[in-house]
Design an enzyme around this catalytic site. Structure first.
Site, short mmCIF file in Angstrom:
data_model
loop_
_atom_site.label_atom_id
_atom_site.label_comp_id
_atom_site.label_asym_id
_atom_site.label_seq_id
_atom_site.Cartn_x
_atom_site.Cartn_y
_atom_site.Cartn_z
N GLY A 20 2.33 -3.71 3.12
CA GLY A 20 3.49 -3.25 2.36
C GLY A 20 4.75 -3.36 3.19
O GLY A 20 5.68 -2.56 3.04
N GLY A 21 4.79 -4.38 4.05
CA GLY A 21 5.90 -4.52 4.99
C GLY A 21 7.21 -4.95 4.39
O GLY A 21 8.23 -4.97 5.11
N ARG A 22 7.23 -5.28 3.10
CA ARG A 22 8.49 -5.66 2.45
C ARG A 22 9.00 -4.58 1.51
O ARG A 22 9.97 -4.78 0.79
CB ARG A 22 8.33 -6.98 1.69
CG ARG A 22 7.95 -8.15 2.55
CD ARG A 22 8.94 -8.36 3.69
NE ARG A 22 10.22 -8.84 3.20
CZ ARG A 22 11.35 -8.83 3.91
NH1 ARG A 22 11.36 -8.31 5.12
NH2 ARG A 22 12.47 -9.30 3.40
N GLY A 23 8.33 -3.44 1.52
CA GLY A 23 8.81 -2.31 0.74
C GLY A 23 9.90 -1.55 1.47
O GLY A 23 10.30 -1.91 2.58
N PHE A 24 10.36 -0.47 0.85
CA PHE A 24 11.45 0.33 1.41
C PHE A 24 11.12 0.82 2.82
O PHE A 24 11.82 0.52 3.80
CB PHE A 24 11.72 1.49 0.45
CG PHE A 24 12.58 2.59 1.01
CD1 PHE A 24 13.69 2.31 1.80
CD2 PHE A 24 12.27 3.92 0.74
CE1 PHE A 24 14.47 3.34 2.32
CE2 PHE A 24 13.05 4.95 1.24
CZ PHE A 24 14.15 4.65 2.04
N LYS A 167 -2.55 8.63 -5.29
CA LYS A 167 -2.23 8.61 -3.85
C LYS A 167 -3.10 9.60 -3.10
O LYS A 167 -3.53 9.34 -1.97
CB LYS A 167 -0.75 8.93 -3.65
CG LYS A 167 -0.13 8.26 -2.45
CD LYS A 167 1.37 8.47 -2.44
CE LYS A 167 2.04 7.68 -1.31
NZ LYS A 167 2.00 6.23 -1.50
#
Length: 575
Positions: A20-24, A167
């Protein structure tokens, strides 16, 4: 492939994967890891290729020097995860991209099944440490306060937030995998994350502000909340990784709440953001019970129409944030992983405001309002003074007109008087006011009293003659029609008038007062709401017409041939 710098090789860097390295938060973590200088970072996300922003020069340099690399990964495909994880010692499992909160099946697959695949891949690749980015919302259940909550809080039996529920399931899976095949895990629970690049928290409230809803406060406005600046969250992840490496017993298999350690009133925090971007500060308080009732109605609409027009789970989450206290104790994080905020709440708010300056009121809202394109609601109302009043272009004038009309409605229809007696009393009251105004001095208690010119009450001879002529014409025309009906010359007109008078009698006796009241409320609300949500309402109307058309087609298929032909003929005739 570019050669790794010798100076960098001397640091003996560790290899990590940021899922998820391109998320916020993923972008923020990647940037911080690269700044530390002793990491080889594998950025993994669902996008097929990496599209760099102009502000990501550090990542661009790291890619060219092989300090960083990008991988496309599908969380539902274990083989693609294994390919990314091979040879890495640490996995930072950040927020999952592409989650549709209104689609339970998609959410479950990406979050729960995805977590299972990540755990299995970590065990297969002999990854040493797995840090999961969870949320403080996993312990928020029903509508109640949480004050200084710690890690002893259990998962709620029932929750209104599907995303938080899933989650929590993913977090439980990751924690249960601790110390299996040498894998050490822990979970971080940040509360209300915000910062530059935010795609959910801040943009959602700015959207409400642009629609004019930022002026309302739900409840008393005294509820406290904990907030966490994005850089503090990424700093906590690095602290957790170091603690897992050196203090295994006190960290492995544990959860930790992460905040800025500065709880404050939720509406005060929101006011700081809105005022910083030149939006109106909330000041009108709405009863929480009233908003909760509206949400119950929206829930019914959501269940009937689906999620095409609004996100009900997001509204519920906002209601919980806005009306209940949510504060958390971070003593465990401070003691066991050595966490402390590196950016204060005040500085974080300032940085966030600067990053969202392109969405400030003077740069976005005013451009929208000053646009030359006329809205559909404005066109329907003719674009004149009536449009300005009903669309609330000038709030004071619109409110004054609404108040006057409400008072008149009460005076004529709800006071219990007959229409003639109400009109006579109003005329008498107006006469007394005008008479008294004429005796007032030019100044009263320091205030200047403006005189009403006598020309306001004068009627020209031409206007009087035109009025008399029109009255005489209508009288003669009506007399001729009545005379014709009495002689029985036009039975068609007789039946039309009889039906009209009968319907008018029903309306006046039962529905007229209610229709006037409803019409008054709708006039001052419907056009304003339509202008704000034009595309959504048009979409809803389109959906209803499409559904009606499909129903007619289905009815034609199951109906006898004669009825089907009749329906088909009527449909073609209308077109």
């Amino acid at each position: 492939m570019a050669v790794v710098d010798d100076r960098f090789a001397d640091l003996n860097p560790k290899t990590c994967v940021v899922l998820g390295g391109r998320g916020f938060l993923g972008r923020s973590l990647v940037l911080r890891l690269l700044k530390l200088g002793n990491w080889i970072v594998r950025v993994a996300d669902s996008a097929q290729s990496l599209q760099l922003h102009h502000s990501e020069s550090l990542l661009e340099q790291a890619l060219s020097s092989s300090r960083a690399s990008y991988f496309h990964v599908d969380l539902l495909d274990k083989r693609s995860i294994v390919k990314v994880l091979e040879g890495s010692s640490v996995v930072f499992y950040m927020d999952v991209a592409g989650v549709d909160v209104n689609n339970f099946y998609t959410c479950y697959k990406l979050m729960v099944q995805g977590a299972k695949n990540v755990i299995s891949a970590c065990r297969e690749c002999r990854v040493r440490r797995l840090i999961y980015n969870s949320s403080a919302d996993v312990v928020v259940g029903g509508l109640h306060d949480i004050r200084d909550g710690d890690e002893s809080l259990a998962y709620p039996w029932k929750t209104n937030n599907t995303l938080s529920d899933l989650k929590a399931q993913a977090e439980a899976l990751i924690l249960s995998a601790n110390d299996i095949d040498g894998l050490l895990t822990c979970s971080l629970r940040p509360s209300n994350v915000f910062g530059p690049g935010d795609t959910e928290f801040v943009p959602y409230f700015l959207k409400l502000a642009r629609y004019g809803f930022s002026k309302f406060i739900i409840g008393t406005g005294d509820n406290l909340s904990d907030f966490t600046f994005s850089e503090n969250v990424t700093h906590a992840h690095i602290c957790a990784e170091e603690a897992l490496n050196f203090q295994t017993v006190s960290v492995a298999g544990k959860t930790f709440f992460i905040t800025n350690l500065e709880p404050m009133k939720f509406w005060e925090f929101l006011s700081l953001l809105l005022e910083g971007l030149e939006y109106q500060r909330p000041f009108i308080k709405l009863p929480a019970k009233l908003v909760q009732y509206i949400l119950s109605v929206l829930k019914w609409v959501h269940e009937k129409l689906g999620s095409r027009y609004f996100s009900y789970p997001l509204l519920v989450h906002f209601f919980q944030l806005a009306s209940y206290t949510r504060t958390f104790n971070c003593m465990a994080a401070q003691k066991d992983i050595g966490y402390s905020p590196i950016v204060s709440l005040e500085e974080g708010v300032t940085l966030t405001i600067e990053s969202f300056s392109h969405l400030a009121r003077d740069s976005s809202f005013s451009r929208c309002c000053s646009s030359t394109e006329q809205s559909k609601a404005d066109k329907l109302l003719g674009g004149g003074k009536v449009a300005d009043i009903l669309l609330w272009r000038e709030e004071k004038k619109s409110f004054a007109c609404f108040l006057v009309l409400v008072l008149l409605f009460y005076w004529f229809f709800l006071s219990g008087r007959t229409f003639i007696s109400a009109a006579a009393r109003l005329l008498l009251f107006s006469t007394l006011l005008l008479y008294g105004h004429g005796f007032l001095p030019s100044k009263l208690f320091g205030f200047h009293i403006q005189r009403i010119p006598t020309t306001y009450f004068e009627i020209s001879d031409t206007a009087v003659k035109d009025s008399v002529t029109t009255t005489v014409y209508l009288w003669n025309r009506g007399f001729q029609n009545i005379s014709g009906l009495a002689q029985g010359d036009d039975w068609s007109a007789f039946f039309k008038i009889a039906v009209f008078l009968y319907l008018l009698k029903l309306i006046l006796s039962e529905l007229f007062t209610k229709m006037i009241g409803i019409g008054l409320a709708v006039a001052f609300m419907a056009f304003f709401v339509y202008e704000q949500y034009e595309s959504e309402i048009d979409g809803l109307v389109d959906f209803l017409f499409t559904s009606l058309k499909e129903f007619m087609i289905h009815l034609m298929r199951i109906s006898p041939v004669s009825i089907s032909r009749l329906l088909h003929y009527q449909e073609n005739f209308q077109h």
